[in-house]
Design a protein around this motif. Structure first.
Motif, PDB file in Angstrom:
ATOM      1  N   ALA A 117     -26.748 -19.673  77.311  1.00  0.00           N
ATOM      2  CA  ALA A 117     -27.327 -20.577  78.304  1.00  0.00           C
ATOM      3  C   ALA A 117     -27.298 -21.994  77.760  1.00  0.00           C
ATOM      4  CB  ALA A 117     -28.758 -20.163  78.619  1.00  0.00           C
ATOM      5  N   SER A 118     -26.912 -22.941  78.609  1.00  0.00           N
ATOM      6  CA  SER A 118     -26.772 -24.327  78.170  1.00  0.00           C
ATOM      7  C   SER A 118     -27.660 -25.236  79.014  1.00  0.00           C
ATOM      8  CB  SER A 118     -25.321 -24.786  78.295  1.00  0.00           C
ATOM      9  OG  SER A 118     -24.463 -23.939  77.566  1.00  0.00           O
ATOM     10  N   PHE A 119     -28.388 -26.094  78.331  1.00  0.00           N
ATOM     11  CA  PHE A 119     -29.177 -27.115  79.015  1.00  0.00           C
ATOM     12  C   PHE A 119     -29.410 -28.245  78.015  1.00  0.00           C
ATOM     13  CE2 PHE A 119     -32.262 -24.415  76.892  1.00  0.00           C
ATOM     14  CZ  PHE A 119     -33.197 -25.300  76.390  1.00  0.00           C
ATOM     15  N   GLY A 120     -29.880 -29.381  78.502  1.00  0.00           N
ATOM     16  CA  GLY A 120     -30.176 -30.445  77.550  1.00  0.00           C
ATOM     17  C   GLY A 120     -30.010 -31.834  78.116  1.00  0.00           C
ATOM     18  N   HIS A 121     -29.853 -32.769  77.205  1.00  0.00           N
ATOM     19  CA  HIS A 121     -29.909 -34.191  77.523  1.00  0.00           C
ATOM     20  C   HIS A 121     -28.508 -34.710  77.835  1.00  0.00           C
ATOM     21  CE1 HIS A 121     -33.615 -33.127  75.659  1.00  0.00           C
ATOM     22  NE2 HIS A 121     -33.119 -33.133  74.443  1.00  0.00           N
ATOM     23  N   ALA A 122     -28.091 -34.506  79.073  1.00  0.00           N
ATOM     24  CA  ALA A 122     -26.727 -34.879  79.451  1.00  0.00           C
ATOM     25  C   ALA A 122     -26.483 -36.367  79.314  1.00  0.00           C
ATOM     26  CB  ALA A 122     -26.458 -34.444  80.893  1.00  0.00           C
ATOM     27  N   GLY A 123     -27.532 -37.173  79.410  1.00  0.00           N
ATOM     28  CA  GLY A 123     -27.368 -38.614  79.319  1.00  0.00           C
ATOM     29  C   GLY A 123     -26.791 -39.083  78.008  1.00  0.00           C
ATOM     30  N   ASP A 124     -27.005 -38.330  76.929  1.00  0.00           N
ATOM     31  CA  ASP A 124     -26.393 -38.701  75.648  1.00  0.00           C
ATOM     32  C   ASP A 124     -25.515 -37.587  75.076  1.00  0.00           C
ATOM     33  OD1 ASP A 124     -28.296 -36.913  74.773  1.00  0.00           O
ATOM     34  OD2 ASP A 124     -29.549 -38.393  73.771  1.00  0.00           O
ATOM     35  N   GLY A 125     -25.149 -36.616  75.922  1.00  0.00           N
ATOM     36  CA  GLY A 125     -24.214 -35.582  75.498  1.00  0.00           C
ATOM     37  C   GLY A 125     -24.796 -34.500  74.620  1.00  0.00           C
ATOM     38  N   ASN A 126     -26.121 -34.471  74.479  1.00  0.00           N
ATOM     39  CA  ASN A 126     -26.792 -33.510  73.603  1.00  0.00           C
ATOM     40  C   ASN A 126     -27.123 -32.239  74.399  1.00  0.00           C
ATOM     41  OD1 ASN A 126     -29.987 -33.516  71.796  1.00  0.00           O
ATOM     42  ND2 ASN A 126     -28.209 -32.181  71.606  1.00  0.00           N
TER      43      ASN A 126
END
Length: 239
Positions: free
Chosen positions: A163-172
């Protein structure tokens, strides 16, 4: 000359606007992230959840998330007029890039529900499997789609759930390898998948850790990214 007497001493009214955009195609969500940044609007929050994260969260928190391949949770803040204007601009960008829903929360309850969904992701994933390995890899924003699709391929090949999630704004992106340690084969596959996740990240010009640092568990993989000479210099500084 502006004198102290002429300065406006009262604080300007501040506002926060929260949006949820959902997509049938992960690529459209990733494209939206790039388009938002290119528009020169810097949201205070730009979070991504993949389909597995969305499904687990909705089963866990029941906040009304629709079935989707990807979702973006976005916030703008600042002076009231600017926050509202930026939120409306971002909503249009989301719709222009094929979001089938792009809603601005209308009250505090909706905002609370959306943040409850995002904060529940980590706990919700345990509904799928009892154990997980969470890695915090980073890639250029333009390659987020390749990263998540690559993670899905690793999962398919090894019979795992990632499962993938996170801070897309900085690519993390947090890549969560879900498994059951009571199943020896599954546990072995999960451990071996970690190296594949890092190899994929480095192929995409990323780095193996962008938020949590390199500690005891990640130290064995440091040589995948840094040369022996670089590692030795670091050890020399520590000595």
């Amino acid at each position: 000359i502006i004198t102290k007497a002429r300065l406006r001493l009262l604080p300007l009214p501040e506002e926060t606007k929260t949006l949820l955009a959902v997509y049938h195609d992960l690529k459209d969500a990733a494209t939206t992230v790039s388009r938002i940044i290119k528009s020169r609007i810097i949201p205070s929050t730009l979070e991504l959840m993949d389909s597995t994260s969305i499904r687990c969260v909705e089963e866990y928190a029941k906040v009304g998330l629709p079935s989707a391949e990807a979702a973006l949770l976005i916030e703008t803040d600042g002076e009231r007029e600017a926050a509202v204007r930026d939120a409306e601009t971002i909503r249009k960008i989301c719709l222009d890039n094929n979001a089938f829903r792009a809603d601005i929360a209308v009250d505090k309850k909706e905002v609370k529900d959306l943040w409850q969904a995002r904060r529940a992701v980590s706990a919700a994933l345990f509904r799928a499997k009892p154990n997980k390995i969470n890695e915090d890899v980073v890639v250029p924003r333009s390659r987020i789609t390749e990263l998540i699709l690559g993670l899905q391929e690793i999962a398919r090949k090894r019979g795992l759930l990632i499962a993938s999630f996170g801070h897309a704004g900085d690519g993390n992106i947090h890549a969560n390898i879900m498994y059951d340690r009571k199943d020896p084969a599954e546990a072995r596959n999960a451990e071996e998948a970690v190296a594949e996740v890092f190899e994929l990240t480095l192929r995409l010009n990323g780095t193996i850790s962008g938020e949590h640092g390199v500690g005891i568990t990640k130290a064995p993989y440091l040589g995948m990214e840094l040369s022996p000479e670089a590692v030795e210099i670091m050890k020399g500084i520590k000595r």
